[in-house]
Write a protein that holds these residues in place. Structure first.
Motif, PDB file in Angstrom:
ATOM      1  N   ASP A 169       0.816  -1.214   0.000  1.00 10.67           N
ATOM      2  CA  ASP A 169       0.000   0.000   0.000  1.00 10.67           C
ATOM      3  C   ASP A 169       0.857   1.274   0.000  1.00 10.67           C
ATOM      4  O   ASP A 169       0.322   2.380  -0.011  1.00 10.67           O
ATOM      5  CB  ASP A 169      -0.973   0.009   1.169  1.00 10.67           C
ATOM      6  N   ASN A 170       2.169   1.139  -0.044  1.00  7.82           N
ATOM      7  CA  ASN A 170       3.065   2.290  -0.074  1.00  7.82           C
ATOM      8  C   ASN A 170       3.324   2.661  -1.544  1.00  7.82           C
ATOM      9  O   ASN A 170       4.384   2.385  -2.108  1.00  7.82           O
ATOM     10  CB  ASN A 170       4.372   1.987   0.663  1.00  7.82           C
ATOM     11  N   GLU A 171       2.325   3.289  -2.152  1.00 13.33           N
ATOM     12  CA  GLU A 171       2.369   3.588  -3.584  1.00 13.33           C
ATOM     13  C   GLU A 171       3.508   4.532  -3.958  1.00 13.33           C
ATOM     14  O   GLU A 171       4.115   4.391  -5.021  1.00 13.33           O
ATOM     15  CB  GLU A 171       1.024   4.140  -4.040  1.00 13.33           C
ATOM     16  N   ALA A 181       6.494   4.747  -2.558  1.00  7.78           N
ATOM     17  CA  ALA A 181       7.735   3.977  -2.572  1.00  7.78           C
ATOM     18  C   ALA A 181       7.798   3.088  -3.811  1.00  7.78           C
ATOM     19  O   ALA A 181       8.844   2.990  -4.462  1.00  7.78           O
ATOM     20  CB  ALA A 181       7.855   3.134  -1.312  1.00  7.78           C
TER      21      ALA A 181
END
Length: 67
Positions: free
Chosen positions: A24-26, A28
């Protein structure tokens, strides 16, 4: 980032760099893709934080693709 990977690699022994990223760390993921990393797998329940499991996205950067 790729300069660091190149400088710490062992020539002849390493063929790629592999990293784990929270799916969910778009931001990164966009950054790593821009550097040449490609997703290749998803590891379910890779990390447990406060009793909650989280998946991990695995990305790889083959040395031949380093800019």
């Amino acid at each position: 980032m790729t300069a660091f990977c190149r400088s710490t690699a062992h020539p002849g022994r390493n063929e790629r760099v592999r990293i784990h990223v929270a799916p969910d760390n778009e931001a990164a993921i966009r950054l790593y893709r821009a550097a040449g990393f490609e997703p290749f797998a998803r590891e379910p329940r890779a990390l447990k934080i406060d009793g909650v499991y989280h998946d991990s996205l695995l990305m790889t950067l083959p040395f031949g693709k380093m800019a």
